[in-house]
Design a protein around this motif. Sequence first.
Motif, PDB file in Angstrom:
ATOM      1  N   LYS A 209      26.214 -42.874  13.794  1.00  0.00           N
ATOM      2  CA  LYS A 209      24.938 -42.860  13.257  1.00  0.00           C
ATOM      3  C   LYS A 209      24.369 -41.412  13.241  1.00  0.00           C
ATOM      4  O   LYS A 209      24.027 -40.851  14.362  1.00  0.00           O
ATOM      5  CB  LYS A 209      24.195 -44.148  14.089  1.00  0.00           C
TER       6      LYS A 209
ATOM      7  N   GLU B 239      28.437 -43.724   9.295  1.00  0.00           N
ATOM      8  CA  GLU B 239      29.552 -44.294   9.063  1.00  0.00           C
ATOM      9  C   GLU B 239      30.558 -43.685   8.565  1.00  0.00           C
ATOM     10  O   GLU B 239      30.594 -42.326   8.972  1.00  0.00           O
ATOM     11  CB  GLU B 239      29.254 -45.406   7.813  1.00  0.00           C
TER      12      GLU B 239
ATOM     13  N   TYR C 200      26.723 -53.168   5.393  1.00  0.00           N
ATOM     14  CA  TYR C 200      26.374 -52.241   6.395  1.00  0.00           C
ATOM     15  C   TYR C 200      25.815 -53.153   7.796  1.00  0.00           C
ATOM     16  O   TYR C 200      25.106 -54.253   7.555  1.00  0.00           O
ATOM     17  CB  TYR C 200      24.812 -51.453   5.895  1.00  0.00           C
ATOM     18  N   PRO C 201      26.088 -52.778   8.988  1.00  0.00           N
ATOM     19  CA  PRO C 201      27.022 -51.602   9.140  1.00  0.00           C
ATOM     20  C   PRO C 201      28.260 -51.796   8.788  1.00  0.00           C
ATOM     21  O   PRO C 201      28.773 -52.781   8.622  1.00  0.00           O
ATOM     22  CB  PRO C 201      26.857 -51.508  10.756  1.00  0.00           C
TER      23      PRO C 201
END
Length: 314
Positions: A145, A278, A297-298
Amino acid sequence: MNPTSTAISRRACMGMMMGALLGCRSSELAPAKPEIAITIDDFDVNVETPRLDPDARNAAILATLQAAGIRAAAFVAGKRVDTPDGKRRLALWSEAGHMLANHSYSHWNYPRVDFEAFSADVLRAEAVIASYPTFRKLFRFPYLKEGATAEQRDRMRAFLKAHGYRMGYVTVDASDWAINARLHKRLEENPQAPLDGYRDFYIEHIWERTQFYDSLARRVLNRPVRHTLLIHHNLLNALFLADLLQMYARRGWRLIDAATAFEDPIFVNEPDILPAGESILWAMAKESGKLDAALRYPAEDEAYERKRMDELGL
Protein backbone atom coordinates in the motif's frame (compact mmCIF):
# COMPACT_ATOMS: atom_id res chain seq x y z
CA MET A 1 32.14 -49.69 -49.80
CA ASN A 2 29.86 -49.89 -52.87
CA PRO A 3 28.51 -46.76 -54.58
CA THR A 4 25.02 -47.29 -53.23
CA SER A 5 26.28 -47.51 -49.66
CA THR A 6 28.41 -44.41 -50.18
CA ALA A 7 25.42 -42.45 -51.46
CA ILE A 8 23.31 -43.58 -48.52
CA SER A 9 26.06 -42.60 -46.08
CA ARG A 10 26.38 -39.17 -47.68
CA ARG A 11 22.62 -38.62 -47.53
CA ALA A 12 22.61 -39.74 -43.90
CA CYS A 13 25.43 -37.34 -43.03
CA MET A 14 23.68 -34.49 -44.84
CA GLY A 15 20.49 -35.32 -43.05
CA MET A 16 22.23 -35.22 -39.69
CA MET A 17 23.89 -31.90 -40.56
CA MET A 18 20.60 -30.37 -41.70
CA GLY A 19 18.88 -31.71 -38.62
CA ALA A 20 21.51 -30.11 -36.42
CA LEU A 21 21.21 -26.80 -38.26
CA LEU A 22 17.44 -26.84 -38.10
CA GLY A 23 17.62 -27.78 -34.44
CA CYS A 24 19.82 -24.74 -33.72
CA ARG A 25 17.54 -22.50 -35.75
CA SER A 26 14.42 -23.80 -33.98
CA SER A 27 16.11 -23.23 -30.63
CA GLU A 28 17.03 -19.67 -31.61
CA LEU A 29 13.48 -18.92 -32.74
CA ALA A 30 11.79 -20.53 -29.73
CA PRO A 31 10.57 -18.07 -27.07
CA ALA A 32 12.69 -17.86 -23.95
CA LYS A 33 11.40 -19.60 -20.86
CA PRO A 34 9.35 -17.37 -18.56
CA GLU A 35 11.47 -16.22 -15.63
CA ILE A 36 10.69 -15.71 -11.97
CA ALA A 37 12.61 -14.72 -8.84
CA ILE A 38 11.77 -15.32 -5.19
CA THR A 39 11.28 -12.35 -2.89
CA ILE A 40 10.48 -12.91 0.76
CA ASP A 41 8.78 -10.34 2.99
CA ASP A 42 8.69 -9.53 6.71
CA PHE A 43 11.27 -12.04 8.02
CA ASP A 44 9.56 -13.28 11.16
CA VAL A 45 12.75 -15.12 12.05
CA ASN A 46 12.13 -15.10 15.81
CA VAL A 47 8.57 -16.44 15.86
CA GLU A 48 7.95 -19.90 17.29
CA THR A 49 5.95 -22.14 14.96
CA PRO A 50 4.63 -25.73 15.21
CA ARG A 51 7.03 -28.46 14.05
CA LEU A 52 10.00 -26.16 13.36
CA ASP A 53 11.74 -23.78 15.73
CA PRO A 54 13.06 -20.45 14.37
CA ASP A 55 16.54 -21.77 13.55
CA ALA A 56 15.19 -24.88 11.81
CA ARG A 57 12.67 -22.86 9.83
CA ASN A 58 15.30 -20.35 8.75
CA ALA A 59 17.72 -23.14 7.80
CA ALA A 60 15.07 -25.00 5.79
CA ILE A 61 14.25 -22.00 3.58
CA LEU A 62 17.93 -21.21 3.06
CA ALA A 63 18.70 -24.82 2.16
CA THR A 64 15.91 -24.90 -0.41
CA LEU A 65 17.20 -21.78 -2.15
CA GLN A 66 20.75 -23.11 -2.10
CA ALA A 67 19.65 -26.41 -3.62
CA ALA A 68 17.86 -24.49 -6.39
CA GLY A 69 20.96 -22.41 -7.05
CA ILE A 70 19.20 -19.06 -6.74
CA ARG A 71 19.54 -15.94 -4.60
CA ALA A 72 16.38 -14.35 -3.26
CA ALA A 73 15.60 -10.83 -2.07
CA ALA A 74 14.70 -10.48 1.60
CA PHE A 75 12.47 -7.47 2.31
CA VAL A 76 13.08 -7.10 6.01
CA ALA A 77 10.76 -5.45 8.53
CA GLY A 78 13.32 -4.17 11.01
CA LYS A 79 11.36 -4.93 14.17
CA ARG A 80 11.24 -8.63 13.25
CA VAL A 81 15.02 -9.04 13.30
CA ASP A 82 16.07 -6.38 15.83
CA THR A 83 17.34 -8.79 18.49
CA PRO A 84 20.64 -10.65 18.77
CA ASP A 85 19.03 -13.88 17.54
CA GLY A 86 17.23 -12.09 14.75
CA LYS A 87 20.39 -10.43 13.53
CA ARG A 88 22.26 -13.73 13.71
CA ARG A 89 19.60 -15.48 11.62
CA LEU A 90 19.49 -12.62 9.12
CA ALA A 91 23.29 -12.69 8.80
CA LEU A 92 23.01 -16.20 7.38
CA TRP A 93 21.04 -14.77 4.47
CA SER A 94 23.68 -12.18 3.69
CA GLU A 95 26.45 -14.77 4.01
CA ALA A 96 24.62 -16.91 1.44
CA GLY A 97 24.51 -13.99 -1.00
CA HIS A 98 20.82 -13.12 -0.74
CA MET A 99 19.90 -9.46 -1.19
CA LEU A 100 18.63 -7.66 1.93
CA ALA A 101 16.22 -4.78 1.34
CA ASN A 102 14.02 -2.38 3.31
CA HIS A 103 10.42 -3.18 4.26
CA SER A 104 10.18 -0.44 6.94
CA TYR A 105 10.80 -1.03 10.64
CA SER A 106 7.30 -1.25 12.12
CA HIS A 107 5.42 -2.72 9.14
CA TRP A 108 2.80 0.01 9.26
CA ASN A 109 0.09 0.41 6.63
CA TYR A 110 1.31 3.68 5.08
CA PRO A 111 -2.11 5.13 4.15
CA ARG A 112 -2.98 5.05 7.87
CA VAL A 113 0.24 6.76 9.05
CA ASP A 114 1.44 10.31 8.46
CA PHE A 115 4.38 10.90 6.16
CA GLU A 116 6.79 12.11 8.86
CA ALA A 117 6.32 9.02 11.02
CA PHE A 118 6.50 6.60 8.11
CA SER A 119 9.57 8.13 6.49
CA ALA A 120 11.39 8.07 9.84
CA ASP A 121 10.40 4.42 10.18
CA VAL A 122 12.02 3.62 6.83
CA LEU A 123 15.31 5.12 8.01
CA ARG A 124 15.01 3.24 11.30
CA ALA A 125 14.83 -0.03 9.34
CA GLU A 126 17.83 0.97 7.26
CA ALA A 127 19.87 1.46 10.43
CA VAL A 128 19.17 -2.17 11.40
CA ILE A 129 20.10 -3.81 8.09
CA ALA A 130 22.49 -1.44 6.28
CA SER A 131 25.64 -2.99 7.76
CA TYR A 132 25.06 -6.36 6.06
CA PRO A 133 27.22 -6.78 2.93
CA THR A 134 24.29 -7.66 0.66
CA PHE A 135 22.07 -4.75 1.71
CA ARG A 136 20.68 -2.89 -1.30
CA LYS A 137 18.55 0.24 -1.39
CA LEU A 138 15.32 -1.31 -2.58
CA PHE A 139 12.10 -0.51 -0.72
CA ARG A 140 8.79 -2.38 -0.60
CA PHE A 141 5.75 -0.99 1.16
CA PRO A 142 4.08 -3.19 3.78
CA TYR A 143 0.85 -4.67 2.43
CA LEU A 144 1.92 -3.15 -0.95
CA LYS A 145 0.00 0.00 0.00
CA GLU A 146 1.75 3.12 -1.33
CA GLY A 147 -0.62 5.94 -0.42
CA ALA A 148 -4.28 6.89 -0.37
CA THR A 149 -3.82 10.35 -1.90
CA ALA A 150 -1.58 11.76 -4.60
CA GLU A 151 0.20 13.95 -2.04
CA GLN A 152 0.90 11.01 0.27
CA ARG A 153 2.08 8.81 -2.59
CA ASP A 154 4.27 11.44 -4.23
CA ARG A 155 5.91 12.66 -1.02
CA MET A 156 7.04 9.14 -0.25
CA ARG A 157 8.29 8.57 -3.79
CA ALA A 158 10.34 11.77 -3.58
CA PHE A 159 11.69 10.82 -0.13
CA LEU A 160 12.81 7.39 -1.30
CA LYS A 161 14.57 8.83 -4.35
CA ALA A 162 16.29 11.46 -2.22
CA HIS A 163 17.69 8.66 -0.04
CA GLY A 164 18.87 6.59 -3.00
CA TYR A 165 16.10 3.99 -3.00
CA ARG A 166 14.44 2.22 -5.91
CA MET A 167 11.13 0.40 -5.65
CA GLY A 168 11.24 -3.33 -4.99
CA TYR A 169 7.94 -4.01 -6.69
CA VAL A 170 6.14 -7.33 -6.73
CA THR A 171 4.91 -8.65 -10.07
CA VAL A 172 3.23 -11.85 -8.80
CA ASP A 173 1.28 -11.18 -5.63
CA ALA A 174 -0.38 -13.98 -3.62
CA SER A 175 -1.80 -14.95 -0.24
CA ASP A 176 0.62 -17.53 1.14
CA TRP A 177 0.20 -15.84 4.52
CA ALA A 178 -3.47 -16.87 4.62
CA ILE A 179 -2.63 -20.51 3.90
CA ASN A 180 0.08 -20.34 6.54
CA ALA A 181 -2.45 -19.11 9.11
CA ARG A 182 -4.70 -22.10 8.40
CA LEU A 183 -1.71 -24.43 8.61
CA HIS A 184 -0.79 -23.06 12.03
CA LYS A 185 -4.34 -23.43 13.31
CA ARG A 186 -4.53 -27.06 12.19
CA LEU A 187 -1.20 -27.97 13.80
CA GLU A 188 -2.20 -26.27 17.04
CA GLU A 189 -5.34 -28.44 17.07
CA ASN A 190 -3.54 -31.60 15.97
CA PRO A 191 0.29 -31.59 15.89
CA GLN A 192 0.25 -34.82 13.83
CA ALA A 193 -2.22 -33.58 11.22
CA PRO A 194 -1.41 -34.53 7.59
CA LEU A 195 -0.27 -31.50 5.62
CA ASP A 196 -0.41 -32.66 1.99
CA GLY A 197 -3.59 -30.68 1.39
CA TYR A 198 -1.92 -27.44 2.44
CA ARG A 199 1.01 -28.13 0.15
CA ASP A 200 -1.23 -28.96 -2.81
CA PHE A 201 -3.45 -25.92 -2.35
CA TYR A 202 -0.42 -23.66 -1.91
CA ILE A 203 1.04 -24.79 -5.22
CA GLU A 204 -2.37 -24.55 -6.93
CA HIS A 205 -2.87 -21.02 -5.58
CA ILE A 206 0.57 -19.71 -6.52
CA TRP A 207 0.34 -21.18 -10.01
CA GLU A 208 -3.09 -19.64 -10.59
CA ARG A 209 -1.87 -16.20 -9.46
CA THR A 210 1.30 -16.55 -11.54
CA GLN A 211 -0.74 -17.20 -14.66
CA PHE A 212 -2.97 -14.21 -13.91
CA TYR A 213 -0.13 -11.73 -13.42
CA ASP A 214 1.83 -13.11 -16.35
CA SER A 215 -1.22 -12.56 -18.52
CA LEU A 216 -1.39 -8.94 -17.30
CA ALA A 217 2.23 -8.42 -18.36
CA ARG A 218 1.52 -9.66 -21.85
CA ARG A 219 -1.69 -7.66 -22.17
CA VAL A 220 -0.31 -4.40 -20.76
CA LEU A 221 3.28 -4.51 -22.04
CA ASN A 222 2.95 -6.96 -24.95
CA ARG A 223 5.99 -8.80 -23.62
CA PRO A 224 7.00 -11.15 -20.81
CA VAL A 225 8.71 -9.69 -17.75
CA ARG A 226 11.19 -11.01 -15.24
CA HIS A 227 8.77 -11.76 -12.45
CA THR A 228 9.21 -11.24 -8.72
CA LEU A 229 7.05 -13.54 -6.60
CA LEU A 230 5.99 -12.35 -3.15
CA ILE A 231 6.06 -14.97 -0.39
CA HIS A 232 6.82 -14.78 3.33
CA HIS A 233 9.33 -16.18 5.81
CA ASN A 234 6.94 -18.62 7.45
CA LEU A 235 6.33 -22.27 8.27
CA LEU A 236 4.48 -22.88 5.00
CA ASN A 237 7.58 -22.01 3.00
CA ALA A 238 9.93 -23.83 5.34
CA LEU A 239 7.93 -26.97 4.57
CA PHE A 240 6.90 -26.50 0.94
CA LEU A 241 9.10 -23.97 -0.86
CA ALA A 242 11.01 -26.81 -2.51
CA ASP A 243 7.74 -28.18 -3.92
CA LEU A 244 6.87 -24.74 -5.24
CA LEU A 245 10.20 -24.32 -7.01
CA GLN A 246 9.88 -27.80 -8.50
CA MET A 247 6.44 -26.85 -9.80
CA TYR A 248 7.89 -23.90 -11.71
CA ALA A 249 10.63 -26.09 -13.18
CA ARG A 250 8.10 -28.72 -14.27
CA ARG A 251 6.02 -26.09 -15.99
CA GLY A 252 8.97 -24.76 -17.96
CA TRP A 253 9.74 -21.66 -15.91
CA ARG A 254 13.29 -20.55 -15.21
CA LEU A 255 14.20 -19.58 -11.65
CA ILE A 256 16.49 -16.55 -11.55
CA ASP A 257 18.25 -14.42 -8.95
CA ALA A 258 16.21 -11.52 -7.57
CA ALA A 259 18.98 -9.07 -8.54
CA THR A 260 18.58 -10.20 -12.14
CA ALA A 261 14.81 -9.81 -12.04
CA PHE A 262 15.05 -6.25 -10.75
CA GLU A 263 17.02 -5.29 -13.87
CA ASP A 264 13.79 -5.56 -15.89
CA PRO A 265 12.67 -2.09 -17.11
CA ILE A 266 9.23 -2.58 -15.57
CA PHE A 267 10.59 -1.69 -12.14
CA VAL A 268 11.22 1.98 -13.00
CA ASN A 269 7.51 2.66 -13.57
CA GLU A 270 5.48 4.88 -11.25
CA PRO A 271 1.82 4.15 -12.01
CA ASP A 272 -0.52 7.10 -11.59
CA ILE A 273 -3.35 5.40 -9.71
CA LEU A 274 -5.16 5.89 -6.41
CA PRO A 275 -5.11 4.25 -4.02
CA ALA A 276 -1.51 3.54 -4.99
CA GLY A 277 0.08 0.12 -4.69
CA GLU A 278 -0.56 -3.59 -5.34
CA SER A 279 1.53 -5.54 -7.83
CA ILE A 280 3.28 -3.28 -10.33
CA LEU A 281 1.50 -5.22 -13.08
CA TRP A 282 -1.88 -4.71 -11.40
CA ALA A 283 -1.12 -1.00 -11.02
CA MET A 284 -0.06 -0.59 -14.65
CA ALA A 285 -3.14 -2.48 -15.82
CA LYS A 286 -5.29 -0.17 -13.67
CA GLU A 287 -3.53 2.90 -15.05
CA SER A 288 -4.19 1.75 -18.62
CA GLY A 289 -7.94 1.90 -18.03
CA LYS A 290 -8.42 -1.05 -20.35
CA LEU A 291 -8.51 -4.01 -17.99
CA ASP A 292 -10.76 -2.91 -15.13
CA ALA A 293 -13.03 -5.92 -15.61
CA ALA A 294 -10.09 -8.23 -14.84
CA LEU A 295 -8.99 -6.36 -11.70
CA ARG A 296 -10.27 -6.74 -8.15
CA TYR A 297 -9.37 -4.61 -5.12
CA PRO A 298 -7.51 -5.41 -3.05
CA ALA A 299 -5.66 -7.53 -5.58
CA GLU A 300 -5.02 -10.33 -3.08
CA ASP A 301 -6.72 -11.19 0.19
CA GLU A 302 -7.66 -14.14 2.36
CA ALA A 303 -11.31 -13.61 1.48
CA TYR A 304 -10.71 -14.73 -2.10
CA GLU A 305 -9.20 -18.05 -1.00
CA ARG A 306 -11.52 -18.80 1.93
CA LYS A 307 -14.19 -20.74 0.02
CA ARG A 308 -11.69 -23.00 -1.71
CA MET A 309 -9.81 -23.71 1.53
CA ASP A 310 -13.08 -24.46 3.29
CA GLU A 311 -14.07 -26.87 0.51
CA LEU A 312 -10.74 -28.66 0.89
CA GLY A 313 -11.11 -28.88 4.67
CA LEU A 314 -8.02 -26.78 5.29
